[in-house]
Design an enzyme around this catalytic site. Structure first.
Site, PDB file in Angstrom:
ATOM      1  CE  LYS A 106    -101.632 -44.104 -26.402  1.00 40.88           C
ATOM      2  NZ  LYS A 106    -100.202 -44.041 -26.721  1.00 40.88           N
ATOM      3  CD  GLU A 128    -107.727 -39.469 -20.502  1.00 42.64           C
ATOM      4  OE1 GLU A 128    -108.939 -39.614 -20.293  1.00 42.64           O
ATOM      5  OE2 GLU A 128    -106.963 -40.400 -20.823  1.00 42.64           O
ATOM      6  CB  SER A 391     -95.706 -49.512 -28.872  1.00 45.23           C
ATOM      7  OG  SER A 391     -94.693 -48.582 -28.522  1.00 45.23           O
TER       8      SER A 391
HETATM    9  C1  LIG Z   1     -99.214 -44.274 -25.709  1.00 41.60           C
HETATM   10  C2  LIG Z   1     -98.033 -45.033 -26.188  1.00 41.60           C
HETATM   11  C3  LIG Z   1     -97.340 -45.949 -25.353  1.00 41.60           C
HETATM   12  C4  LIG Z   1     -97.676 -46.174 -23.914  1.00 41.60           C
HETATM   13  O1  LIG Z   1     -98.951 -46.664 -23.647  1.00 41.60           O
HETATM   14  P1  LIG Z   1     -99.219 -48.157 -23.203  1.00 41.60           P
HETATM   15  O2  LIG Z   1    -100.631 -48.137 -22.789  1.00 41.60           O
HETATM   16  O3  LIG Z   1     -98.283 -48.482 -22.077  1.00 41.60           O
HETATM   17  O4  LIG Z   1     -98.958 -49.022 -24.365  1.00 41.60           O
HETATM   18  C5  LIG Z   1     -96.284 -46.654 -25.890  1.00 41.60           C
HETATM   19  N1  LIG Z   1     -95.890 -46.480 -27.171  1.00 41.60           N
HETATM   20  C6  LIG Z   1     -96.510 -45.608 -27.992  1.00 41.60           C
HETATM   21  C7  LIG Z   1     -96.024 -45.471 -29.386  1.00 41.60           C
HETATM   22  C8  LIG Z   1     -97.611 -44.860 -27.527  1.00 41.60           C
HETATM   23  O5  LIG Z   1     -98.216 -43.995 -28.357  1.00 41.60           O
END
Ligand SMILES: *Cc1c(COP(=O)(O)O)cnc(C)c1O
Length: 403
Positions: A106, A128, A391
């Protein structure tokens, strides 16, 4: 446009992909657009124009790349997961977004947007948050630039996510609790939008590839650094492109980040793992897999709706995947069959979470674990080469009972 390439160990680059600046009108086939109250038309048009001008300047590129490199810690490694590969029966690399500052992808987007906000002279950042991940990433970026920040959050989430509330406050953000509705993410979005309508000169920093134009385009562009790096890294490590790439899909930002590096390589298969929830009687609740095209929170895309067409709550174990809407670009990729999306149940995700913790010494976010579980299923004994986007890190999930 000129793209600034900073060469770090053997030509791995950290800049986003210029090709992601297509879609200038915010339309992905029939999807996308801006379904907004008239009062927001002017601020969003101004935002779209500022983005388009600024990202094409060398000064902005240099500044963005500077922070990605020295603050976020990019490029993130592409790690060959040897024991996981042996277990699956295919060669699997993990793109380590979990190693970024604040522990997830993010931050790529919040840094890009905070620089934009700074150049636009924003006096205040609003955002938000549901579980608090995007709130923390935004509060971090706002602290970095010294711009005051308000984060809207449902009262139920404030209670459940006390640690992230404290983080945001420590970072200097003001957390505003909303008591309406179910007191969760959707209500926080409504509260933030209401505030934005009343204060259109504040900068609304959106955290995923959703919402009205120009957000899906901006977020997709800022996250495309993931795919650009991953492609260069896999070519360097293996001398060829992967057979497939995997990412979890909530709003769709980490997934589009990875996928964008491979969209033009027709031979690379692209897979998205959606939060499928508990799968009661075999029925999952995943937006692209079970939803229908509808207008939801500013954009036309797939959405989970009831029989009357009203948005319903999603129900994934992963807060980051628990959203009834999705990126219009993923809707387009699904319809054109360039990418394929599968629901992954809570149970399967927990298996993936344990698997990679045991086999690799990496505790992944429960969101990312959906992608690991899907790869495990689809690549079993195939002998293929794949990249999975990790992610985020899973420290936040450790205290929950994932059994
Ligand atoms: C917020 C988040 C997601 C989901 O958000 P996307 O916009 O679909 O990437 C996925 N993995 C993690 C670790 C997150 O913090």
């Amino acid at each position: 446009m000129k793209n600034i390439h900073i060469h770090i160990n053997n030509h791995i680059e950290v800049s986003p992909l210029p090709s992601m600046l297509a879609y200038a009108d915010g339309m992905y086939g029939d999807y996308g657009g801006a379904y907004i109250p008239p009062v927001l038309a002017e601020p969003l048009e101004k935002l779209a124009a500022s983005f388009d001008t600024l990202v094409r300047t060398d000064a902005f590129q240099q500044e963005f790349v500077h922070y990605l490199k020295t603050y976020v810690g990019r490029p993130s490694p592409l790690y060959k997961a040897v024991r996981l590969s042996r277990h699956i029966g295919s060669t699997v690399y993990l793109k380590r977004e979990d190693l970024n500052h604040t522990g997830a992808h993010k931050i790529n987007n919040t840094i890009g947007q905070i620089l934009l906000a700074k150049h636009m002279g924003a006096k205040e950042i609003i955002a938000e948050t549901g579980a608090g991940q995007h709130g923390v990433a935004t509060a971090t970026a706002a602290a970095l630039m010294g711009i005051p920040c308000k984060v809207f959050m449902g009262a139920a989430d404030v209670k459940r996510q006390a640690l992230n509330v404290r983080r945001m406050e420590l970072l200097g953000a003001q957390v505003l609790t909303t008591e309406r509705g179910t007191k969760t993410l959707k209500d926080a979005v409504d509260a933030a939008l209401e505030y934005y309508v009343a204060h259109p000169d504040s900068y609304y920093l959106l955290g995923s590839q959703v919402g009205p134009h120009p957000y899906p385009r901006m977020v997709g562009y800022f996250q495309s650094v993931i795919g650009q790096e991953a492609k260069a890294q896999i070519l360097q490590a293996e001398g060829r492109l992967p057979d497939s790439v995997f990412a979890c899909v909530g709003g769709g930002s980490n997934a589009i980040g990875l996928f964008s590096g491979f969209l033009d390589d027709a031979k690379v298969r692209i897979y998205g793992a959606e939060g499928g929830g508990k799968a009661i009687a075999g029925q999952t609740a995943a937006t692209l897999s079970q939803g229908k095209p509808a207008v939801f929170q500013g954009t036309y895309s797939y959405c989970l709706v009831d029989e009357e067409g009203n948005p319903v709550e999603s129900q994934s174990i992963a807060a980051g995947l628990d959203y009834p809407g999705i990126s219009p670009q993923h809707a387009y990729l699904k319809d054109t069959k360039r990418a394929t999306y599968f629901p992954v149940t809570d149970h399967q995700a927990i298996e993936g979470y344990k698997l990679i913790s045991h086999l690799e010494g990496i505790i992944p976010a429960i969101e990312s674990s959906h992608a690991v579980a899907l790869a495990d299923k689809l690549l079993k004994d195939k002998g293929e080469l794949a990249v999975i986007n990790l992610s985020g890190r899973g420290d936040k999930d450790v205290e929950r009972e994932l059994d």
